[in-house]
Design an enzyme around this catalytic site. Structure first.
Site, PDB file in Angstrom:
ATOM      1  N   CYS A 112       0.872  -1.177   0.000  1.00 15.88           N
ATOM      2  CA  CYS A 112       0.000   0.000   0.000  1.00 15.88           C
ATOM      3  C   CYS A 112       0.913   1.234   0.000  1.00 15.88           C
ATOM      4  O   CYS A 112       1.558   1.533   1.009  1.00 15.88           O
ATOM      5  CB  CYS A 112      -0.891  -0.035   1.232  1.00 15.88           C
ATOM      6  SG  CYS A 112      -2.067   1.325   1.349  1.00 15.88           S
ATOM      7  N   CYS A 138      36.345 -10.133  -2.090  1.00 18.08           N
ATOM      8  CA  CYS A 138      36.265  -9.087  -1.070  1.00 18.08           C
ATOM      9  C   CYS A 138      35.591  -7.843  -1.647  1.00 18.08           C
ATOM     10  O   CYS A 138      36.033  -7.302  -2.667  1.00 18.08           O
ATOM     11  CB  CYS A 138      37.659  -8.736  -0.557  1.00 18.08           C
ATOM     12  SG  CYS A 138      37.667  -7.385   0.640  1.00 18.08           S
TER      13      CYS A 138
END
Length: 286
Positions: A112, A138
């Site tokens: 909503c 990494c």
């Protein structure tokens, strides 16, 4: 989640809804009965949030969607202790609330959303910014190299793909949470396209390594492209097929899921420390 005003043209009511968690009156919003084909982006930052094909008429007085663009919407408990608030996952702007079990559609889900939290982009037009997620070892090095790439608007590092909510770095490092060290690449489609970004990703890490990246071994360091739309998935599939004609490719393709931001000290790591990446650099592949 840090909230930041990016759109400097927001009026007072838009700011009230987006950043003070206000609500527009029911049946007054611009998009309540709007069903043109296209996408809806965040009014503040411009990140794509919803597709028109997931929009439906709920009769509740606000725009309703039964799905979101992958990784675009962040959920958190509302302060009222009863509802679940939904925010733009990038800028933290308030969108509305999500409800479950109402039976409006087969997905049994209703976002909503306030119309003033959205901006509509017609089908065939590109948003000002979009996002794709890359995991390639990494995340310090991957982010560092993408940050300096032309057309990249912003980057953030975090964790994606796992089953633990809001994981810590220490948890992810065990390899047991299912998460990958991931970089969110927010880019400007008018300056760089998906093909260029995906090719660049393959040029800055060893996509043939199956067990991690360089000296970093573990599930969390594996190579993955997380897509947020069909175009990104198609581009990734095409480029991997091209690469496989000459190379071994360990990279997998997955649909983006919740992106959990890494701790602040990981963000822009090499800018903060003035160090340089230890296993990421650009090499000629294509």
């Amino acid at each position: 989640m840090k909230k930041k005003i990016i759109n400097q043209d927001l009026n007072d009511f838009e700011k009230f809804v987006l950043f003070l968690k206000g609500t527009e009156p029911p049946f007054t919003g611009e998009y309540e009965n709007h069903f043109e084909k296209g996408i809806y982006v965040c009014k503040n930052c411009g990140i794509p949030l919803y597709k028109s094909e997931d929009k439906f008429h709920s009769g509740c007085g606000w725009p309703a969607f039964d799905d979101e663009i992958p990784a675009a919407v962040f959920r958190q408990p509302d302060k009222d202790g009863k509802r679940t608030e939904i925010l733009c996952a990038y800028c933290g702007a308030h969108l509305g609330h999500v409800f479950f079990g109402e039976g409006f559609t087969p997905k049994n889900l209703r976002h909503c959303v306030n119309s003033v939290s959205l901006k509509f982009i017609p089908d065939g037009q590109r948003p000002k910014i979009d996002r794709i997620f890359f995991a390639g070892g990494c995340f310090w090095g991957v982010e560092h190299l993408f940050k300096e790439f032309k057309g990249v608007f912003d980057t953030r590092v975090g964790y994606m793909g796992g089953h633990v909510k809001n994981p810590t770095y220490e948890q992810v490092c065990t390899g047991l949470t299912g998460h990958y060290e991931t970089v969110e690449v927010i880019f400007e489609p008018s300056k760089v396209d998906e093909i260029t970004l995906v090719k660049y990703f393959f040029e800055i890490h060893d996509f043939s390594q199956e067990n991690g990246q360089g000296p970093d071994i573990g599930e969390q360091y594996k190579s993955v492209i997380f897509y947020t739309n069909d175009l990104q998935r198609s581009v990734a599939e095409q480029i991997i097929a091209q690469l496989k004609k000459k190379y071994k490719v360990a990279t997998t393709i997955k649909k983006a899921s919740t992106f959990w931001l890494a701790e602040e000290y990981h963000q822009d790591y090499y800018e903060k420390t003035k160090k340089t990446p230890y296993c990421h650099f650009r090499r000629k592949v294509f």
